[in-house]
Design a protein around this motif. Structure first.
Motif, PDB file in Angstrom:
ATOM      1  N   LYS A 141     -33.326 -83.293 -50.686  1.00 50.08           N
ATOM      2  CA  LYS A 141     -33.488 -82.030 -49.967  1.00 50.08           C
ATOM      3  C   LYS A 141     -34.119 -80.973 -50.863  1.00 50.08           C
ATOM      4  N   ALA A 142     -33.723 -80.941 -52.135  1.00 49.06           N
ATOM      5  CA  ALA A 142     -34.284 -79.975 -53.079  1.00 49.06           C
ATOM      6  C   ALA A 142     -35.772 -80.228 -53.311  1.00 49.06           C
ATOM      7  N   ILE A 143     -36.157 -81.497 -53.388  1.00 51.44           N
ATOM      8  CA  ILE A 143     -37.568 -81.836 -53.578  1.00 51.44           C
ATOM      9  C   ILE A 143     -38.380 -81.421 -52.357  1.00 51.44           C
ATOM     10  N   CYS A 144     -37.843 -81.692 -51.171  1.00 49.64           N
ATOM     11  CA  CYS A 144     -38.537 -81.314 -49.932  1.00 49.64           C
ATOM     12  C   CYS A 144     -38.673 -79.797 -49.839  1.00 49.64           C
ATOM     13  N   LYS A 145     -37.630 -79.076 -50.227  1.00 46.84           N
ATOM     14  CA  LYS A 145     -37.659 -77.619 -50.176  1.00 46.84           C
ATOM     15  C   LYS A 145     -38.692 -77.070 -51.149  1.00 46.84           C
ATOM     16  N   ALA A 146     -38.719 -77.621 -52.360  1.00 42.75           N
ATOM     17  CA  ALA A 146     -39.696 -77.172 -53.358  1.00 42.75           C
ATOM     18  C   ALA A 146     -41.119 -77.469 -52.904  1.00 42.75           C
ATOM     19  N   ASP A 147     -41.303 -78.633 -52.263  1.00 47.30           N
ATOM     20  CA  ASP A 147     -42.639 -78.990 -51.784  1.00 47.30           C
ATOM     21  C   ASP A 147     -43.068 -78.062 -50.654  1.00 47.30           C
ATOM     22  N   GLU A 148     -42.115 -77.671 -49.811  1.00 45.50           N
ATOM     23  CA  GLU A 148     -42.423 -76.753 -48.706  1.00 45.50           C
ATOM     24  C   GLU A 148     -42.827 -75.383 -49.228  1.00 45.50           C
ATOM     25  N   ASP A 149     -42.150 -74.931 -50.287  1.00 45.25           N
ATOM     26  CA  ASP A 149     -42.425 -73.592 -50.828  1.00 45.25           C
ATOM     27  C   ASP A 149     -43.659 -73.561 -51.723  1.00 45.25           C
ATOM     28  N   GLN A 150     -43.841 -74.634 -52.528  1.00 47.28           N
ATOM     29  CA  GLN A 150     -44.889 -74.612 -53.547  1.00 47.28           C
ATOM     30  C   GLN A 150     -45.985 -75.661 -53.329  1.00 47.28           C
ATOM     31  N   SER A 151     -45.733 -76.621 -52.446  1.00 40.65           N
ATOM     32  CA  SER A 151     -46.681 -77.702 -52.163  1.00 40.65           C
ATOM     33  C   SER A 151     -47.115 -78.395 -53.458  1.00 40.65           C
ATOM     34  N   HIS A 152     -46.127 -78.725 -54.304  1.00 44.92           N
ATOM     35  CA  HIS A 152     -46.457 -79.302 -55.605  1.00 44.92           C
ATOM     36  C   HIS A 152     -46.539 -80.824 -55.591  1.00 44.92           C
ATOM     37  N   MET A 153     -46.064 -81.478 -54.512  1.00 46.41           N
ATOM     38  CA  MET A 153     -46.166 -82.931 -54.427  1.00 46.41           C
ATOM     39  C   MET A 153     -47.588 -83.307 -54.006  1.00 46.41           C
ATOM     40  N   PRO A 154     -48.258 -84.172 -54.755  1.00 46.23           N
ATOM     41  CA  PRO A 154     -49.647 -84.503 -54.427  1.00 46.23           C
ATOM     42  C   PRO A 154     -49.770 -85.441 -53.232  1.00 46.23           C
ATOM     43  N   ASP A 155     -50.839 -85.281 -52.478  1.00 45.86           N
ATOM     44  CA  ASP A 155     -51.277 -86.199 -51.412  1.00 45.86           C
ATOM     45  C   ASP A 155     -50.417 -86.204 -50.156  1.00 45.86           C
ATOM     46  N   TYR A 156     -49.114 -85.976 -50.253  1.00 43.68           N
ATOM     47  CA  TYR A 156     -48.221 -86.128 -49.102  1.00 43.68           C
ATOM     48  C   TYR A 156     -47.281 -84.931 -48.963  1.00 43.68           C
ATOM     49  N   ARG A 157     -46.834 -84.738 -47.714  1.00 46.92           N
ATOM     50  CA  ARG A 157     -45.792 -83.746 -47.432  1.00 46.92           C
ATOM     51  C   ARG A 157     -44.478 -84.486 -47.154  1.00 46.92           C
ATOM     52  N   PHE A 158     -43.388 -83.936 -47.650  1.00 50.52           N
ATOM     53  CA  PHE A 158     -42.070 -84.560 -47.522  1.00 50.52           C
ATOM     54  C   PHE A 158     -41.139 -83.621 -46.764  1.00 50.52           C
ATOM     55  N   ARG A 159     -40.548 -84.129 -45.675  1.00 49.97           N
ATOM     56  CA  ARG A 159     -39.604 -83.350 -44.864  1.00 49.97           C
ATOM     57  C   ARG A 159     -38.347 -84.167 -44.645  1.00 49.97           C
ATOM     58  N   LEU A 160     -37.204 -83.506 -44.779  1.00 50.23           N
ATOM     59  CA  LEU A 160     -35.922 -84.170 -44.549  1.00 50.23           C
ATOM     60  C   LEU A 160     -35.406 -83.756 -43.176  1.00 50.23           C
ATOM     61  N   LEU A 161     -35.273 -84.732 -42.278  1.00 49.39           N
ATOM     62  CA  LEU A 161     -34.789 -84.503 -40.928  1.00 49.39           C
ATOM     63  C   LEU A 161     -33.431 -85.188 -40.795  1.00 49.39           C
ATOM     64  N   HIS A 162     -32.377 -84.408 -41.006  1.00 47.34           N
ATOM     65  CA  HIS A 162     -31.021 -84.945 -41.026  1.00 47.34           C
ATOM     66  C   HIS A 162     -30.917 -86.003 -42.143  1.00 47.34           C
ATOM     67  N   ASP A 163     -30.804 -87.274 -41.791  1.00 49.96           N
ATOM     68  CA  ASP A 163     -30.708 -88.331 -42.800  1.00 49.96           C
ATOM     69  C   ASP A 163     -31.967 -89.197 -42.824  1.00 49.96           C
ATOM     70  N   ILE A 164     -33.081 -88.638 -42.387  1.00 51.25           N
ATOM     71  CA  ILE A 164     -34.361 -89.352 -42.360  1.00 51.25           C
ATOM     72  C   ILE A 164     -35.383 -88.567 -43.177  1.00 51.25           C
ATOM     73  N   LEU A 165     -36.061 -89.237 -44.098  1.00 51.09           N
ATOM     74  CA  LEU A 165     -37.154 -88.605 -44.842  1.00 51.09           C
ATOM     75  C   LEU A 165     -38.457 -88.927 -44.121  1.00 51.09           C
ATOM     76  N   GLU A 166     -39.200 -87.890 -43.779  1.00 53.26           N
ATOM     77  CA  GLU A 166     -40.488 -88.044 -43.096  1.00 53.26           C
ATOM     78  C   GLU A 166     -41.615 -87.697 -44.065  1.00 53.26           C
ATOM     79  N   ILE A 167     -42.585 -88.597 -44.180  1.00 52.22           N
ATOM     80  CA  ILE A 167     -43.708 -88.423 -45.107  1.00 52.22           C
ATOM     81  C   ILE A 167     -45.002 -88.468 -44.321  1.00 52.22           C
TER      82      ILE A 167
END
Length: 245
Positions: A141-167
């Protein structure tokens, strides 16, 4: 084994020689380890990137003349079959091991698809994390939040939907890779669920996903009937090597 063509070395300082020797030693002793379990049988396998390294120098001057490397069959076949994934340069700037692992899984499983989803329980197994389920979810969740705020993960977006990670791939990633005309055999050749069941019968006690990896590295072109070709490969493998040990 496949030797790499020799090449002349033009930069010949003592420090450069020592750095080269250390680099070759690290490369030769870098191991890829697999731990496969199937039907109560475990198999551990260790593979090297290169199997031999040779440096040739002049006796009189100590000048380095050439370097020769020998690569194993598995690496050569993976390159020839385009089964090697590229990594964004920003991958090497990711500070957290879990961030790097999530990116690796995204490149392998999502690729150029519109979206790839995976449950946290299965994701934790794939990452090898030994954290509790609650702590693992917090880290993701922390990684997804950081990626949402800073977009620091390359190539892909990561979202946590309850207990499912969406890429999902980022637009700039699709701009680079989305319209490529070359496609790897891994993307072309697909296997049905029935093929895996038949493979288990053809090679009992062997992990079919390990055999699939060996098969994909072995083939040089897409077969007309992928299911039949894979099952035939598994059957011959079992005839040669028998039960996994």
């Amino acid at each position: 084994m496949h030797p790499v063509k020799k090449g002349a070395i033009t930069h010949t300082t003592g420090q450069a020689y020592a750095t080269l020797r250390r680099s070759l030693t690290r490369l030769q002793f870098t191991q890829i380890e697999t731990n496969i379990h199937d039907h109560g049988i475990g198999e551990w396998r260790s593979i090297s990137f290169i199997t031999d390294a040779r440096i040739v120098k002049e006796d009189s001057t100590g000048r380095l003349l050439s370097v020769e490397l020998e690569m194993g069959d598995w690496l050569v076949k993976a390159i020839e079959n385009k089964n090697v994934l590229t990594l964004h340069r920003a991958y090497f700037q990711l500070r957290k091991p879990l961030e790097r692992r999530l990116y690796e899984l995204a490149r392998k499983h999502c690729g150029k698809q519109d979206v790839w989803r995976i449950g946290l329980d299965k994701l934790q197994l794939k990452t090898g994390s030994i954290s509790t389920s609650k702590e693992f979810k917090r880290l993701v969740k922390a990684i997804c939040k950081a990626d949402e705020d800073q977009s620091h993960m390359p190539d892909y977006r990561f979202r946590l939907l309850h207990d499912i990670l969406e890429i999902t791939p980022k637009p700039e990633f699709l701009d680079v890779y989305g319209d490529q005309s070359t496609t790897s055999l891994s993307e072309i050749v697909r296997l049905s669920a029935a093929a895996y069941e038949s493979a288990r019968e053809a090679a009992p006690s062997w992990d079919v996903y390990f055999l699939e990896q060996e098969w994909r590295m072995w083939m040089s072109e897409a077969p007309r009937n992928a299911d039949a070709a894979f099952v035939g490969f598994c059957r011959k493998w079992y005839e040669r090597k028998g039960n996994a040990s």
